[in-house]
Design an enzyme around this catalytic site. Sequence first.
Site, PDB file in Angstrom:
ATOM      1  N   LYS A  49       0.840  -1.202   0.000  1.00 15.98           N
ATOM      2  CA  LYS A  49       0.000   0.000   0.000  1.00 15.98           C
ATOM      3  C   LYS A  49       0.875   1.251   0.000  1.00 15.98           C
ATOM      4  O   LYS A  49       1.554   1.537   0.976  1.00 15.98           O
ATOM      5  CB  LYS A  49      -0.918   0.038   1.225  1.00 15.98           C
ATOM      6  CG  LYS A  49      -1.986   1.129   1.050  1.00 15.98           C
ATOM      7  CD  LYS A  49      -2.573   1.638   2.304  1.00 15.98           C
ATOM      8  CE  LYS A  49      -1.740   2.681   2.997  1.00 15.98           C
ATOM      9  NZ  LYS A  49      -1.624   3.961   2.276  1.00 15.98           N
ATOM     10  N   GLU A  73      10.292   0.659  10.341  1.00 20.96           N
ATOM     11  CA  GLU A  73      11.311   1.686  10.112  1.00 20.96           C
ATOM     12  C   GLU A  73      10.607   3.016  10.335  1.00 20.96           C
ATOM     13  O   GLU A  73       9.760   3.411   9.549  1.00 20.96           O
ATOM     14  CB  GLU A  73      11.858   1.538   8.682  1.00 20.96           C
ATOM     15  CG  GLU A  73      13.212   2.195   8.515  1.00 20.96           C
ATOM     16  CD  GLU A  73      13.099   3.614   8.005  1.00 20.96           C
ATOM     17  OE1 GLU A  73      13.024   4.527   8.859  1.00 20.96           O
ATOM     18  OE2 GLU A  73      13.078   3.804   6.788  1.00 20.96           O
ATOM     19  N   CYS A 109      13.571  10.360   6.931  1.00 24.96           N
ATOM     20  CA  CYS A 109      13.533   9.806   8.291  1.00 24.96           C
ATOM     21  C   CYS A 109      14.887   9.926   8.975  1.00 24.96           C
ATOM     22  O   CYS A 109      14.960  10.107  10.179  1.00 24.96           O
ATOM     23  CB  CYS A 109      13.045   8.369   8.260  1.00 24.96           C
ATOM     24  SG  CYS A 109      13.916   7.360   7.084  1.00 24.96           S
ATOM     25  N   GLU A 157      10.312  15.236  15.715  1.00 26.62           N
ATOM     26  CA  GLU A 157      10.681  15.123  14.307  1.00 26.62           C
ATOM     27  C   GLU A 157       9.867  16.159  13.529  1.00 26.62           C
ATOM     28  O   GLU A 157       8.643  16.083  13.479  1.00 26.62           O
ATOM     29  CB  GLU A 157      10.339  13.706  13.814  1.00 26.62           C
ATOM     30  CG  GLU A 157      10.752  13.453  12.405  1.00 26.62           C
ATOM     31  CD  GLU A 157      10.493  12.019  11.957  1.00 26.62           C
ATOM     32  OE1 GLU A 157       9.414  11.480  12.258  1.00 26.62           O
ATOM     33  OE2 GLU A 157      11.371  11.454  11.283  1.00 26.62           O
TER      34      GLU A 157
HETATM   35  P1  NAI Z   1       2.021   7.937   8.537  1.00 29.89           P
HETATM   36  O1  NAI Z   1       2.836   7.095   9.414  1.00 29.89           O
HETATM   37  O2  NAI Z   1       0.618   8.233   8.937  1.00 29.89           O
HETATM   38  O3  NAI Z   1       1.942   7.301   7.078  1.00 29.89           O
HETATM   39  C1  NAI Z   1       2.791   6.347   6.552  1.00 29.89           C
HETATM   40  C2  NAI Z   1       2.000   5.251   5.850  1.00 29.89           C
HETATM   41  O4  NAI Z   1       1.204   4.553   6.799  1.00 29.89           O
HETATM   42  C3  NAI Z   1       1.017   5.752   4.795  1.00 29.89           C
HETATM   43  O5  NAI Z   1       0.989   4.820   3.738  1.00 29.89           O
HETATM   44  C4  NAI Z   1      -0.311   5.744   5.530  1.00 29.89           C
HETATM   45  O6  NAI Z   1      -1.439   5.618   4.681  1.00 29.89           O
HETATM   46  C5  NAI Z   1      -0.160   4.512   6.382  1.00 29.89           C
HETATM   47  N1  NAI Z   1      -1.004   4.489   7.589  1.00 29.89           N
HETATM   48  C6  NAI Z   1      -1.486   5.525   8.309  1.00 29.89           C
HETATM   49  N2  NAI Z   1      -2.194   5.063   9.355  1.00 29.89           N
HETATM   50  C7  NAI Z   1      -2.151   3.723   9.312  1.00 29.89           C
HETATM   51  C8  NAI Z   1      -2.672   2.687  10.125  1.00 29.89           C
HETATM   52  N3  NAI Z   1      -3.370   2.956  11.219  1.00 29.89           N
HETATM   53  N4  NAI Z   1      -2.402   1.414   9.794  1.00 29.89           N
HETATM   54  C9  NAI Z   1      -1.670   1.131   8.716  1.00 29.89           C
HETATM   55  N5  NAI Z   1      -1.167   2.062   7.900  1.00 29.89           N
HETATM   56  C10 NAI Z   1      -1.392   3.345   8.194  1.00 29.89           C
HETATM   57  O7  NAI Z   1       2.788   9.286   8.287  1.00 29.89           O
HETATM   58  P2  NAI Z   1       2.162  10.689   7.859  1.00 29.89           P
HETATM   59  O8  NAI Z   1       0.918  10.997   8.598  1.00 29.89           O
HETATM   60  O9  NAI Z   1       2.074  10.705   6.397  1.00 29.89           O
HETATM   61  O10 NAI Z   1       3.289  11.669   8.372  1.00 29.89           O
HETATM   62  C11 NAI Z   1       3.265  12.126   9.712  1.00 29.89           C
HETATM   63  C12 NAI Z   1       4.645  12.214  10.263  1.00 29.89           C
HETATM   64  O11 NAI Z   1       5.246  10.916  10.278  1.00 29.89           O
HETATM   65  C13 NAI Z   1       5.621  13.029   9.465  1.00 29.89           C
HETATM   66  O12 NAI Z   1       5.525  14.372   9.761  1.00 29.89           O
HETATM   67  C14 NAI Z   1       6.923  12.461   9.887  1.00 29.89           C
HETATM   68  O13 NAI Z   1       7.309  13.026  11.108  1.00 29.89           O
HETATM   69  C15 NAI Z   1       6.626  11.004  10.082  1.00 29.89           C
HETATM   70  N6  NAI Z   1       6.985  10.200   8.915  1.00 29.89           N
HETATM   71  C16 NAI Z   1       8.120   9.462   8.978  1.00 29.89           C
HETATM   72  C17 NAI Z   1       8.521   8.739   7.889  1.00 29.89           C
HETATM   73  C18 NAI Z   1       9.757   7.936   7.916  1.00 29.89           C
HETATM   74  O14 NAI Z   1      10.241   7.577   6.863  1.00 29.89           O
HETATM   75  N7  NAI Z   1      10.277   7.598   9.055  1.00 29.89           N
HETATM   76  C19 NAI Z   1       7.784   8.769   6.637  1.00 29.89           C
HETATM   77  C20 NAI Z   1       6.575   9.515   6.692  1.00 29.89           C
HETATM   78  C21 NAI Z   1       6.223  10.212   7.791  1.00 29.89           C
END
Ligand code: NAI
Length: 792
Positions: free
Chosen positions: A191, A265, A299, A396
């Site tokens: 996804k 991760e 990240c 972050e």
């Molecule tokens: P997120 O963690 O919500 O999204 C990442 C992925 O998880 C997306 O594909 C999303 O649709 C999916 N997702 C969201 N809720 C889920 C759930 N309950 N179960 C399964 N999948 C789910 O990140 P978001 O909201 O886009 O970004 C928020 C913050 O997260 C950012 O500001 C940043 O600080 C952090 N982040 C960190 C990343 C990294 O690579 N470590 C990447 C993206 C965001």
Amino acid sequence: MGIIKDILRTMDYGPSPESSEHVGVWLDEHKAGFGHFINGVFTKPGDLFDVFNPANGERIARVSQGSPKDIDAAVAAARKAQPKWAALSGFERSKHIYALARHVQKRERFLSVLETIDNGKPIRESRDIDIPLVARHFYHHAGWASLIDSEFPGTKPVGVCGQIIPWNFPLLMLAWKIAPALAAGNTVVLKPAEFTPLTALAFAAICVETGLPPGVVNIVTGDGATGAALVTHAGVDKIAFTGSTEVGRAIRKATAGTGKKLSLELGGKSPFIVFEDADLDSAVEGVVDAIWFNQGQVCCAGSRLLVAEGAADALYAKLRARMANLRIGDPLDKSTDVGAIVAPVQLERIRRLMRQGEEEGLEFFRANDSLPDRGCFYPPTLVTGVDPASVLAREEIFGPVLVATTFRTPDEAVALANNTRYGLAASVWTENVNRALEVAARIKAGVVWINSTNMFDAASGFGGYRESGFGREGGREGLSEYRVADEPKAKPNSARSQPLNASPGVSPARSAIDEGPDRTAKLYIGGKQARPDSGYSYAVLDPAGREVGLAGLGNRKDIRNAVEAAAKASSWGAATAHNRAQVLYYVAENLAAREDEFVRRLSAMTGASARAAKSEVDASIRRAFVYAGYADKFDGAVHATRSRFVTLAMNEPWGVMGIICPNEAPLLAFVSLVMPAIAMGNCVVAVPSASHPLSATDFYSVLDTSDVPAGVVNIVTGEANVLTKTLAEHDGVDAVWYVGDTDGAAQVEALSAGNLKATWTSAAAMDWAKAEGREFLRRATQVKNIWTPYGE
Ligand code: NAI
């Protein structure tokens, strides 16, 4: 002529836009909306949501919101395809993955432009970094596909993998997930993030084009709800997630007790440390790559600048000058350095955090506040004099914001670097190789770049310590996440966590004081015998119900004391491997010297025949010898990554480990679990079998006479579920191994979500005679990759 003279004087770049014509045609062809990619075909578009170009706010596509039914269909397709995919020869699988690499490479330009339009990152980055690395990952793993059977003996594919990726490196994260999964013989349902699903859909078309068997790769688009449906789907064997720590924690809880394998991760707040003797000009370019690459939406972004007090002013001055030269604007322009933030909601998140910083009175520097009139842009920002307790130093931000703090000594630099709940990456700048390597060793992070930053390669593992998650992606380290032991399905273990007065072999708790000190085996904490905090003991019974001794009834306080003692003993991890080996040999020798006593104890406690008991003690002695032997042999690797880099993969101990032992084989299981953990330098809090704890408590004197430093092994007896719960919840515990029943395993996994400690649970009966080897050592360590450049 005048114009050329002007250009030479200002050295300004003119506009140099990359053409988006082909991508435009492709998007036009899909104007009606994209469906999912399931079982080798695109489904009819369903409930659609809009996808925008963040650089101008225009809608570029409409994509289907995946429902639980879509996830069902995708998982079913992956399930059906998996045995056939796994049954292909490594060579055949390799050819398929190689074809994916070739086709990605052929379409590099198209994919780069599409990525830039969808995500807002500069074309220079998608063209020169993201997409070439995507191809590199598929090439690298094409190789693994044909080597997997010989290089990972005794293992098999996990099965169907659910993979959820974020929006910051959309196609690269897809490659990091899909390439190893396929190489290891799994099929996937992936996804993509809701903001950036388009390159995944383009990749689906490449899967069709290369003739990848239907169902091997399935892509379902949608938001968090679609992700959650994938996480909770009973037909999925493993979840691999990259994204926020918050969602990672929710996924840890949702998968607890389901038997699904999990790798996470997550976020980071990575330090970028500049010592006084660093080459400051190089360090400035390092900062640009660390925090302004991909607008800081990385990240492992080096978002916390820690600079030696004596170098701070000079570095800040150079940085400010450099910031004035960063070009912000159209991501499709080849001379743009800083592109757009992925979406309005993310921009607002950055602004909110910055407002909090302003309220704290922090000092901001922005060289260039003039941003494009439309689209999601945020200027590169330097915040100096930031207190480590400030929200900007802890949270972050995931934007182009660098927060800077000074330090005076290397010790202070390390303390500041480790003053975070995360541990993904770090960058260390100094011309002194001794200092660089020492600091790299002391930083708690999965990747350390020396005099460099944001270096990636498919041959090196990538992943975090602490709340940055667990598991690695890339190379051999990453592949083991996609394999499981090839063993026949074992019977479940006997129930483990009944209250003591209902357990076989145990009678109700009673006051230890009444029984007198001599008959009660106490707890063992910090190298000393300790009375249980409860003041109670319980009677240990033989199978006929006769009392064979008393054991202390440990409680939460005892576990907390034991964790504290273990943390204090951390210098064990820095002892030489030879030294640890010697101590383990002593343990084995001293156990051998007291063999008869342990045989009698086991027989009396479990009712085992003298022969069976002797065989368990013998096996325990042999096992201690094996791990003494391994202590200085389970070493790391030098990965073949980029030219002029040595990439050292070091196996480091977790730190403090909680180990909960099963009722079966009370001595052998205890030794089999504790010895590999301490051989690798961990300090342990062990909870022995509640029914048969006395062979573990007899072990105190073996530890005492074997030069095991105080606090390296702590033993707390008592009710398994109470002690397990405290260990699993404790933030001072870095990893927990649990062997017991299904409920206990579920409890450990759910409660570990607090500090995202690594867990290894088993609710199945183990053949303890065979429970030995490298897998135990792998599980007792985490890999740190240190990248060191060489050459002038
Ligand atoms: P997120 O963690 O919500 O999204 C990442 C992925 O998880 C997306 O594909 C999303 O649709 C999916 N997702 C969201 N809720 C889920 C759930 N309950 N179960 C399964 N999948 C789910 O990140 P978001 O909201 O886009 O970004 C928020 C913050 O997260 C950012 O500001 C940043 O600080 C952090 N982040 C960190 C990343 C990294 O690579 N470590 C990447 C993206 C965001």
